[in-house]
Design a protein around this motif. Sequence first.
Motif, PDB file in Angstrom:
ATOM      1  N   GLN A 126     -31.884   8.802 -26.399  1.00  0.00           N
ATOM      2  CA  GLN A 126     -30.983   8.524 -25.292  1.00  0.00           C
ATOM      3  C   GLN A 126     -30.491   7.079 -25.297  1.00  0.00           C
ATOM      4  O   GLN A 126     -29.390   6.786 -24.801  1.00  0.00           O
ATOM      5  CB  GLN A 126     -31.670   8.842 -23.958  1.00  0.00           C
TER       6      GLN A 126
ATOM      7  N   PHE B 274     -27.104   6.830 -26.927  1.00  0.00           N
ATOM      8  CA  PHE B 274     -26.001   7.248 -26.062  1.00  0.00           C
ATOM      9  C   PHE B 274     -25.598   6.097 -25.146  1.00  0.00           C
ATOM     10  O   PHE B 274     -24.412   5.857 -24.915  1.00  0.00           O
ATOM     11  CB  PHE B 274     -26.423   8.446 -25.212  1.00  0.00           C
TER      12      PHE B 274
ATOM     13  N   THR C  25     -21.672   4.102 -25.166  1.00  0.00           N
ATOM     14  CA  THR C  25     -20.770   4.312 -24.025  1.00  0.00           C
ATOM     15  C   THR C  25     -20.049   3.038 -23.598  1.00  0.00           C
ATOM     16  O   THR C  25     -18.807   3.037 -23.508  1.00  0.00           O
ATOM     17  CB  THR C  25     -21.523   4.958 -22.854  1.00  0.00           C
TER      18      THR C  25
ATOM     19  N   TYR D 236     -23.406   3.242 -15.955  1.00  0.00           N
ATOM     20  CA  TYR D 236     -23.953   4.222 -16.896  1.00  0.00           C
ATOM     21  C   TYR D 236     -25.261   4.833 -16.400  1.00  0.00           C
ATOM     22  O   TYR D 236     -25.409   6.066 -16.391  1.00  0.00           O
ATOM     23  CB  TYR D 236     -24.171   3.612 -18.284  1.00  0.00           C
TER      24      TYR D 236
ATOM     25  N   ALA E  63     -25.724   8.787 -15.700  1.00  0.00           N
ATOM     26  CA  ALA E  63     -26.667   9.531 -16.540  1.00  0.00           C
ATOM     27  C   ALA E  63     -27.741  10.192 -15.686  1.00  0.00           C
ATOM     28  O   ALA E  63     -28.127  11.349 -15.922  1.00  0.00           O
ATOM     29  CB  ALA E  63     -27.309   8.595 -17.565  1.00  0.00           C
TER      30      ALA E  63
ATOM     31  N   TRP F  68     -27.997  14.146 -15.842  1.00  0.00           N
ATOM     32  CA  TRP F  68     -29.050  14.605 -16.754  1.00  0.00           C
ATOM     33  C   TRP F  68     -30.467  14.559 -16.208  1.00  0.00           C
ATOM     34  O   TRP F  68     -31.361  15.210 -16.745  1.00  0.00           O
ATOM     35  CB  TRP F  68     -28.996  13.780 -18.048  1.00  0.00           C
TER      36      TRP F  68
ATOM     37  N   ASP G 274     -23.449  19.769 -19.011  1.00  0.00           N
ATOM     38  CA  ASP G 274     -22.979  18.692 -19.893  1.00  0.00           C
ATOM     39  C   ASP G 274     -24.023  18.517 -20.978  1.00  0.00           C
ATOM     40  O   ASP G 274     -24.994  17.788 -20.812  1.00  0.00           O
ATOM     41  CB  ASP G 274     -22.775  17.398 -19.113  1.00  0.00           C
TER      42      ASP G 274
ATOM     43  N   GLY H 146     -22.788  14.823 -23.158  1.00  0.00           N
ATOM     44  CA  GLY H 146     -22.181  13.613 -22.624  1.00  0.00           C
ATOM     45  C   GLY H 146     -20.696  13.614 -22.353  1.00  0.00           C
ATOM     46  O   GLY H 146     -20.077  12.556 -22.402  1.00  0.00           O
TER      47      GLY H 146
ATOM     48  N   VAL I  28     -20.973  11.975 -18.798  1.00  0.00           N
ATOM     49  CA  VAL I  28     -21.815  10.771 -18.838  1.00  0.00           C
ATOM     50  C   VAL I  28     -21.256   9.727 -19.790  1.00  0.00           C
ATOM     51  O   VAL I  28     -21.234   8.525 -19.474  1.00  0.00           O
ATOM     52  CB  VAL I  28     -23.255  11.134 -19.245  1.00  0.00           C
ATOM     53  N   VAL I  29     -20.780  10.139 -20.940  1.00  0.00           N
ATOM     54  CA  VAL I  29     -20.315   9.206 -21.969  1.00  0.00           C
ATOM     55  C   VAL I  29     -18.792   9.062 -21.932  1.00  0.00           C
ATOM     56  O   VAL I  29     -18.250   7.989 -21.675  1.00  0.00           O
ATOM     57  CB  VAL I  29     -20.795   9.638 -23.358  1.00  0.00           C
TER      58      VAL I  29
ATOM     59  N   SER J 187     -28.877  16.860 -29.382  1.00  0.00           N
ATOM     60  CA  SER J 187     -29.114  17.078 -27.956  1.00  0.00           C
ATOM     61  C   SER J 187     -29.859  18.378 -27.669  1.00  0.00           C
ATOM     62  O   SER J 187     -30.271  18.611 -26.524  1.00  0.00           O
ATOM     63  CB  SER J 187     -27.789  17.047 -27.190  1.00  0.00           C
TER      64      SER J 187
END
Length: 420
Positions: free
Chosen positions: A116, A119, A123, A152, A156, A160, A174, A177, A180-181, A231
């Motif tokens: 994680q 990620f 981002t 972020y 996130a 998540w 999702d 991402g 989230v991303v 993922s």
Amino acid sequence: MGTTPANPINAGDTAWVLTSAALVLAMTAPGLALFYGGMVRRKNVLSMLMQCFMCLAIVSVLWVVYGYSLAFGPGHGFWAPFIGGLDWFMLKNVSISAPNADYAGTIPHQAYMIFQCMFAVITPALVIGSFAERVKFSAWVWFTVLWLTFVYCPVAHMVWSTTGLAGHTWGALDFAGGTVVHMNAGIAGLASALYLGKRIGTDKPGMHNVPFVMIGASLLWFGWFGFNAGSAVAANGLATSAFVVTNTATAAAAISWAAMEWIFTGKPTIVGACSGAVAGLVAITPASGFVDVGGSLWIGFLVSVFCYCMVAFVKPKFGYDDTLDAFGVHYIGGLWGALATGLFAVKAINPNGSGLFDGNAPQLMIQVKACLLTTVFSFVVTWLICLIIDKTIGMRATPEDEVVGIDLSQHHERAYTILD
């Protein structure tokens, strides 16, 4: 005699997740660095490489100190659906030998944490594409620190975390991402670009190194298999499916963008094909663990239509300076991907999610709510971060520094030699 409990850690799953983390790392440096670096003017290429590289360094440190805890750690009281606490500060209770069953039951907790982390690294690096060529390096450092902390990590957590508002309470899907991303970074890029205004000299030639763009896009495509297939947090059939649909949607989107260029300009370009591939990667990200090959083809072919129209028609119409089209590709592509998940998700791929065409019509509205939450929250908080930085240390480079180039003015170096 008692029996010894079986060790839940699976070596194959652990190896795949750690490999995937390394693949996602390569997406930022060198993948995104070369992709962005090739598209800016020659006097600013090193600033792109520096910001992507240092994003990897800065976020990696912040993530293990407090970022992972805020994003995935247990929430408390009223704030539990929105942000985690500091229970896992400095990776306290994040084991190297035991899993956290809430997120991945067959790999060490720290393996999930470092996956994680990558990620979280890429981002804020994506946001750079919208305000490239006009921000002071010191301001960019503070932007990255504040944005990771206040944008972020909350997004996130909301999507998540096991207690998050969008994912846990609403049931938003999702996989890797999209909200989230990509939507998060894309709308933050638009907010910062609007706040800063246009660059100086945008009428002069840019995109100094097209081969950089192609190499960077290829590295992104390669690393994205870790992003999406990783993922699944296991070496299993779901990871295989995510891998296959990721490749399929990306290929379809590259073809679609090239076709759009051919129709509207008369000639397809390598930069266009690369942009289409990235748009396809973005769009399939939230859907990769929920859709079959047929769904991935629709997602890939259509995302380039939407993103091309945004970049080629809408952006010139409104005149905002989204330097490298982070908003036009990542936000629009992520938005389509998130909504398409609500259309094309099928239980045959993942029993935890189905969409409109699989008989679950309410899922589409849940996806809409998650997209609205991400858009409004990220835009507003990003604008406030830009305002605070600008009113304290100043965010934009001086006109003189911008004309000279960010490479020389901020880093005292340049990527080329002027011969006497």
